[in-house]
Design a protein around this motif. Sequence first.
Motif, PDB file in Angstrom:
ATOM      1  N   UNK A 101       0.806  -1.212   0.000  1.00  0.00           N
ATOM      2  CA  UNK A 101       0.000   0.000   0.000  1.00  0.00           C
ATOM      3  C   UNK A 101       0.847   1.273   0.000  1.00  0.00           C
ATOM      4  N   UNK A 102       2.160   1.119   0.010  1.00  0.00           N
ATOM      5  CA  UNK A 102       3.048   2.273  -0.047  1.00  0.00           C
ATOM      6  C   UNK A 102       4.461   1.833  -0.354  1.00  0.00           C
ATOM      7  N   UNK A 103       5.170   2.669  -1.098  1.00  0.00           N
ATOM      8  CA  UNK A 103       6.554   2.329  -1.421  1.00  0.00           C
ATOM      9  C   UNK A 103       7.355   3.575  -1.735  1.00  0.00           C
ATOM     10  N   UNK A 104       8.632   3.506  -1.419  1.00  0.00           N
ATOM     11  CA  UNK A 104       9.605   4.520  -1.798  1.00  0.00           C
ATOM     12  C   UNK A 104      10.875   3.755  -2.133  1.00  0.00           C
ATOM     13  N   UNK A 105      11.014   3.425  -3.407  1.00  0.00           N
ATOM     14  CA  UNK A 105      12.111   2.578  -3.878  1.00  0.00           C
ATOM     15  C   UNK A 105      12.932   3.321  -4.924  1.00  0.00           C
ATOM     16  N   UNK A 106      14.229   3.009  -4.973  1.00  0.00           N
ATOM     17  CA  UNK A 106      15.092   3.560  -6.006  1.00  0.00           C
ATOM     18  C   UNK A 106      15.674   4.905  -5.624  1.00  0.00           C
ATOM     19  N   UNK A 107      16.023   5.661  -6.627  1.00  0.00           N
ATOM     20  CA  UNK A 107      16.665   6.945  -6.399  1.00  0.00           C
ATOM     21  C   UNK A 107      18.133   6.773  -6.075  1.00  0.00           C
ATOM     22  N   UNK A 108      18.745   7.822  -5.529  1.00  0.00           N
ATOM     23  CA  UNK A 108      20.164   7.741  -5.202  1.00  0.00           C
ATOM     24  C   UNK A 108      20.476   8.332  -3.826  1.00  0.00           C
ATOM     25  N   UNK A 109      19.463   8.361  -2.955  1.00  0.00           N
ATOM     26  CA  UNK A 109      19.670   8.873  -1.608  1.00  0.00           C
ATOM     27  C   UNK A 109      19.334   7.809  -0.571  1.00  0.00           C
ATOM     28  N   UNK A 110      20.084   7.839   0.514  1.00  0.00           N
ATOM     29  CA  UNK A 110      19.781   6.974   1.644  1.00  0.00           C
ATOM     30  C   UNK A 110      18.486   7.464   2.299  1.00  0.00           C
ATOM     31  N   UNK A 111      17.860   6.585   3.066  1.00  0.00           N
ATOM     32  CA  UNK A 111      16.606   6.895   3.745  1.00  0.00           C
ATOM     33  C   UNK A 111      16.718   6.537   5.222  1.00  0.00           C
ATOM     34  N   UNK A 112      16.153   7.384   6.059  1.00  0.00           N
ATOM     35  CA  UNK A 112      16.006   7.090   7.483  1.00  0.00           C
ATOM     36  C   UNK A 112      14.512   6.825   7.705  1.00  0.00           C
ATOM     37  N   UNK A 113      14.201   5.664   8.292  1.00  0.00           N
ATOM     38  CA  UNK A 113      12.797   5.269   8.500  1.00  0.00           C
ATOM     39  C   UNK A 113      12.457   5.171   9.973  1.00  0.00           C
ATOM     40  N   UNK A 114      11.206   5.522  10.275  1.00  0.00           N
ATOM     41  CA  UNK A 114      10.614   5.259  11.578  1.00  0.00           C
ATOM     42  C   UNK A 114       9.266   4.599  11.317  1.00  0.00           C
TER      43      UNK A 114
END
Length: 178
Positions: free
Chosen positions: A131-144
């Motif tokens: 139901x949601x995604x944030x994949x790819x790109x060229x930046x690191x991600x910080x998740x909570x």
Amino acid sequence: MTNVSNKILQGKSAYITQGEFAVDCSPTVVISTILGSCIAACIWDPDANIGGMNHFLLPNGPQVLESDSSSFGANAMEVLINTLIRSGARKNCLRAKVFGGAEMCRGLTDAGSRNGLFVLSYLERENIPCVGQSLGGNQARRLEFYPESGRVRQKLVEDACVTEVIPVVPASNELELF
């Protein structure tokens, strides 16, 4: 009810790294991680108010390690889903949000895109809606991730180094004298 790899956290927030996962149902718990080309799957049952997150490195590992390493996608997904079900979630109610798969070193590897394709394919095979995604790109991600509600906060990491790999032209056997 929190489980991070093999550690019991007793309702406290957890930071997970590659090969780890966490599951909880407390409204005060936050599971966090930082991703580059790795993937984190946040999976929860909105009816049972329980969820979990994993963090894996690659879709598949060496044949010898595949069955016992949570750093690889298939095992990481299976361990997370099975732990959720043992903890009271129902498989037909599970929902997912997936993150990561960045290309952190241009031209070096396609691990990030392979990871993204793997996790989406795995969820589809298991009939778990993404139901949601944030994949790819060229930046690191910080998740909570808030496992009780399924809410996720993502922050792109601006100062992560993205390197461009310049191919080296192999030396020839020719000799040139001036």
